[in-house]
Design an enzyme around this catalytic site. Sequence first.
Site, PDB file in Angstrom:
ATOM      1  N   THR A  34       0.825  -1.204   0.000  1.00  0.00           N
ATOM      2  CA  THR A  34       0.000   0.000   0.000  1.00  0.00           C
ATOM      3  C   THR A  34       0.863   1.258   0.000  1.00  0.00           C
ATOM      4  O   THR A  34       1.991   1.243   0.506  1.00  0.00           O
ATOM      5  CB  THR A  34      -0.914  -0.001   1.252  1.00  0.00           C
ATOM      6  OG1 THR A  34      -1.470   1.294   1.435  1.00  0.00           O
ATOM      7  CG2 THR A  34      -0.127  -0.351   2.523  1.00  0.00           C
ATOM      8  N   ASP A  35       0.307   2.337  -0.516  1.00  0.00           N
ATOM      9  CA  ASP A  35       1.023   3.631  -0.460  1.00  0.00           C
ATOM     10  C   ASP A  35       1.095   4.161   0.976  1.00  0.00           C
ATOM     11  O   ASP A  35       1.860   5.084   1.267  1.00  0.00           O
ATOM     12  CB  ASP A  35       0.364   4.661  -1.381  1.00  0.00           C
ATOM     13  CG  ASP A  35      -1.092   4.964  -1.048  1.00  0.00           C
ATOM     14  OD1 ASP A  35      -1.672   4.281  -0.175  1.00  0.00           O
ATOM     15  OD2 ASP A  35      -1.660   5.892  -1.664  1.00  0.00           O
ATOM     16  N   GLU A  36       0.302   3.546   1.876  1.00  0.00           N
ATOM     17  CA  GLU A  36       0.265   4.048   3.254  1.00  0.00           C
ATOM     18  C   GLU A  36       1.593   3.831   3.989  1.00  0.00           C
ATOM     19  O   GLU A  36       1.812   4.409   5.044  1.00  0.00           O
ATOM     20  CB  GLU A  36      -0.892   3.408   4.030  1.00  0.00           C
ATOM     21  CG  GLU A  36      -2.228   3.740   3.400  1.00  0.00           C
ATOM     22  CD  GLU A  36      -3.419   3.244   4.192  1.00  0.00           C
ATOM     23  OE1 GLU A  36      -3.325   3.155   5.420  1.00  0.00           O
ATOM     24  OE2 GLU A  36      -4.448   2.951   3.572  1.00  0.00           O
TER      25      GLU A  36
ATOM     26  N   TYR B 198      -1.633  -0.953  10.974  1.00  0.00           N
ATOM     27  CA  TYR B 198      -1.816  -1.543   9.640  1.00  0.00           C
ATOM     28  C   TYR B 198      -0.658  -1.155   8.720  1.00  0.00           C
ATOM     29  O   TYR B 198       0.027  -2.025   8.168  1.00  0.00           O
ATOM     30  CB  TYR B 198      -3.152  -1.090   9.025  1.00  0.00           C
ATOM     31  CG  TYR B 198      -3.214  -1.332   7.528  1.00  0.00           C
ATOM     32  CD1 TYR B 198      -3.161  -2.621   7.000  1.00  0.00           C
ATOM     33  CD2 TYR B 198      -3.310  -0.267   6.619  1.00  0.00           C
ATOM     34  CE1 TYR B 198      -3.192  -2.853   5.626  1.00  0.00           C
ATOM     35  CE2 TYR B 198      -3.340  -0.490   5.249  1.00  0.00           C
ATOM     36  CZ  TYR B 198      -3.277  -1.777   4.757  1.00  0.00           C
ATOM     37  OH  TYR B 198      -3.300  -2.004   3.398  1.00  0.00           O
TER      38      TYR B 198
ATOM     39  N   LYS C 156       2.448  -3.454   7.052  1.00  0.00           N
ATOM     40  CA  LYS C 156       2.693  -3.589   5.609  1.00  0.00           C
ATOM     41  C   LYS C 156       4.118  -3.127   5.274  1.00  0.00           C
ATOM     42  O   LYS C 156       4.805  -3.749   4.465  1.00  0.00           O
ATOM     43  CB  LYS C 156       1.671  -2.775   4.811  1.00  0.00           C
ATOM     44  CG  LYS C 156       0.248  -3.273   4.875  1.00  0.00           C
ATOM     45  CD  LYS C 156       0.043  -4.664   4.294  1.00  0.00           C
ATOM     46  CE  LYS C 156       0.236  -4.732   2.802  1.00  0.00           C
ATOM     47  NZ  LYS C 156      -0.101  -6.083   2.266  1.00  0.00           N
TER      48      LYS C 156
END
Length: 343
Positions: free
Chosen positions: A123-125, A159, A163
Amino acid sequence: MFKNIIVTGGAGFIGSNFVHYVVKNHPDVFVTVLDKLTYAGNKENLAGLPSDRVKLVVGDICDKELVDELVQKADAVVHYAAESHNDNSLLNPEPFIQTNIVGTSVLISACAKYDVRFHHISTDEVYGDLPLRDDLPGHGEGPGEKFTPDMRYNPSSPYSSSKASSDLLVRAWVRSFGLRATISNCSNNYGPYQHIEKFIPRQITNILSGIRPKLYGTGKNVRDWIHTNDHSSAVWKILTEGKIGETYLIGADGEKNNKEVLELILKLMGQPSDAYDQVRDRPGHDLRYAIDSSKLRNELGWEPRYTNFEEGLQSTIDWYTNHRDWWEAQKTAVEAKYAKNGQ
Ligand SMILES: NC(=O)c1ccc[n+]([C@@H]2O[C@H](COP(=O)([O-])OP(=O)(O)OC[C@H]3O[C@@H](n4cnc5c(N)ncnc54)[C@H](O)[C@@H]3O)[C@@H](O)[C@H]2O)c1
């Protein structure tokens, strides 16, 4: 080319859309879905797919024996399985650490052992967040004002940090054990089969259920929306043409703040633009995500196709409207959980 691929998390939202994409576009490929069927997985997401093309194995990516047995018969693993909801990670981080970090380590160890190609979905997060465009000198278009593959990791939540950890494991396995892997970090997806705890389906199914939509805080937080079909085509491109060891960012220039998205849903569903409630914001809520996908576009020639957000949103609304039996049984429990949290 790959004939036998494992798709972990292939009964979840993005994974199942990828399985549908592969079945439709790549007739020589057989897909084994490895999915634990957590609350977020649903075997109905694979309903109608031919059994000579897709097999579902219900199991845990942390199960070393099972993973070993499946991986040795495969040409490639595309790894979507994860605990994926930020709000859940704030209430209980433990499953995020187990599945996202430990589970990934089990998969990459097996792939390294049998020299099986691995693609890691992330994810870009992992990059944290960006200031709003108005607060930037280049208004979001200057250098460093969007996420790029070489940017420093700076995750905000359990989260996104789990990741980020899994991405780093993959990089280390490439370097230390010769794992043939690529990584992609994608922005926020929308489309069919997304669990109704997530922002867009939650609002749509609220309206369909006669419940007022809920907006976190003032709704100024910006997400860079991409249709899940474009995510699928990008992943296939990277799996088949990507350079081993590289990270590619996937995005479709779809920045919109949450208030804009909610107002568009309300408009498309024939509701007044202010027919929603503002609720308690998510702690540590990332402000803005924006992807610079030029590496993927320039080096691999990928382009998104579903770039009309209003059209994509309308078809997503139609899907939830026509698939009430897919989500309706869960609605009360999902809203009760949010209500308990003041959201
Ligand atoms: N949703 C987004 O907008 C988005 C954006 C970028 C990246 N991603 C990434 O894409 C992937 C898929 O996201 P999603 O939104 O489809 O998630 P999802 O929660 O809808 O699906 C996750 C799937 O993984 C399965 N799963 C969970 N734990 C498992 C385990 N231990 N073993 C086997 N299967 C397990 C679940 O049963 C479910 O089917 C994730 O890795 C996520 O980080 C998501």
